[in-house]
Write an enzyme that holds these catalytic residues in place. Sequence first.
Site, PDB file in Angstrom:
ATOM      1  N   GLY A  18      44.918  35.457  42.824  1.00 21.88           N
ATOM      2  CA  GLY A  18      43.803  35.678  43.736  1.00 21.88           C
ATOM      3  C   GLY A  18      42.497  35.409  43.016  1.00 21.88           C
TER       4      GLY A  18
ATOM      5  N   CYS B 111      43.006  41.260  36.274  1.00 23.41           N
ATOM      6  CA  CYS B 111      41.939  40.487  36.901  1.00 23.41           C
ATOM      7  C   CYS B 111      41.548  39.329  35.999  1.00 23.41           C
ATOM      8  CB  CYS B 111      40.735  41.403  37.138  1.00 23.41           C
ATOM      9  SG  CYS B 111      39.347  40.603  37.948  1.00 23.41           S
ATOM     10  N   LEU B 112      41.361  38.155  36.587  1.00 20.41           N
ATOM     11  CA  LEU B 112      40.951  36.991  35.802  1.00 20.41           C
ATOM     12  C   LEU B 112      39.603  37.216  35.120  1.00 20.41           C
ATOM     13  CD1 LEU B 112      42.008  34.056  38.161  1.00 20.41           C
ATOM     14  CD2 LEU B 112      43.182  34.889  36.119  1.00 20.41           C
TER      15      LEU B 112
ATOM     16  N   HIS C   2      35.840  42.545  45.104  1.00 24.09           N
ATOM     17  CA  HIS C   2      34.916  41.631  44.422  1.00 24.09           C
ATOM     18  C   HIS C   2      33.756  41.235  45.335  1.00 24.09           C
ATOM     19  CE1 HIS C   2      36.692  40.863  40.528  1.00 24.09           C
ATOM     20  NE2 HIS C   2      37.869  40.595  41.067  1.00 24.09           N
TER      21      HIS C   2
ATOM     22  N   GLN D 136      33.573  35.685  41.369  1.00 26.53           N
ATOM     23  CA  GLN D 136      34.171  35.525  40.040  1.00 26.53           C
ATOM     24  C   GLN D 136      33.864  34.161  39.429  1.00 26.53           C
ATOM     25  OE1 GLN D 136      38.228  37.005  41.468  1.00 26.53           O
ATOM     26  NE2 GLN D 136      38.223  37.481  39.291  1.00 26.53           N
TER      27      GLN D 136
ATOM     28  N   HIS E 223      42.079  44.002  46.359  1.00 20.76           N
ATOM     29  CA  HIS E 223      41.480  43.744  45.044  1.00 20.76           C
ATOM     30  C   HIS E 223      40.390  42.673  45.165  1.00 20.76           C
ATOM     31  CE1 HIS E 223      41.817  42.961  40.549  1.00 20.76           C
ATOM     32  NE2 HIS E 223      41.233  41.850  40.969  1.00 20.76           N
ATOM     33  N   GLU E 224      40.711  41.568  45.833  1.00 17.53           N
ATOM     34  CA  GLU E 224      39.745  40.467  45.966  1.00 17.53           C
ATOM     35  C   GLU E 224      38.585  40.851  46.884  1.00 17.53           C
ATOM     36  OE1 GLU E 224      39.880  38.214  43.831  1.00 17.53           O
ATOM     37  OE2 GLU E 224      41.949  38.515  43.216  1.00 17.53           O
TER      38      GLU E 224
END
Length: 187
Positions: A59, A107-108, A153, A64, A149-150
């Site tokens: 994701g 998380c990235l 952001h 991000q 989660h996304e």
Amino acid sequence: MSLEIAVEKKKLKNPPLELHYLGDRVLRQAAKRVAKVDDEIRKLAREMLQTMYSQDGIGLAAPQVGINKQIIVIDIEPDNPANPPLVLINPIIKQVSRDICVAQEGCLSIPGIYMDVKRPQVVEISYKDEHGRPKTLKAGELLGRCIQHEMDHLNGVVFVDRVENSLALAQELSKHGFSYQTVKPIA
């Protein structure tokens, strides 16, 4: 209508977009709604997918990669070419289940850190797809968690803000070169 933003699920040496990491102000800003779903937005979604696949993610939210727009790409089966990715534009949570589950998240934007996070088990959302068509989706398990989660952001929230074990979190962040001061705990 076929998915216009289909991209090959492979790692690129030079992904088109640059990831931003915990501590970067762009991750703390609320993303703006997308006024019009057009070719520019589809190109952004395509580049977000290429960047996500290149980083072994499932994701990615536009903030991000430093873009202040309400766009999310998700693919919980990155190794399955038959499973198309999801593009969520201007997603809104309509309903969440009362059932809560705890699972590890990563998380990235915070590489190497995996911590337990409590979230509703099922989430129902409305959004626009890559063609601007309104859609609704009810998701549980990994997909439901990934969506939540996304979507965090898009509101300037990072998963570490939801980690309850602050001592373990502080140790993990320190071990990976991040500052605990960048965390904004959610009560």
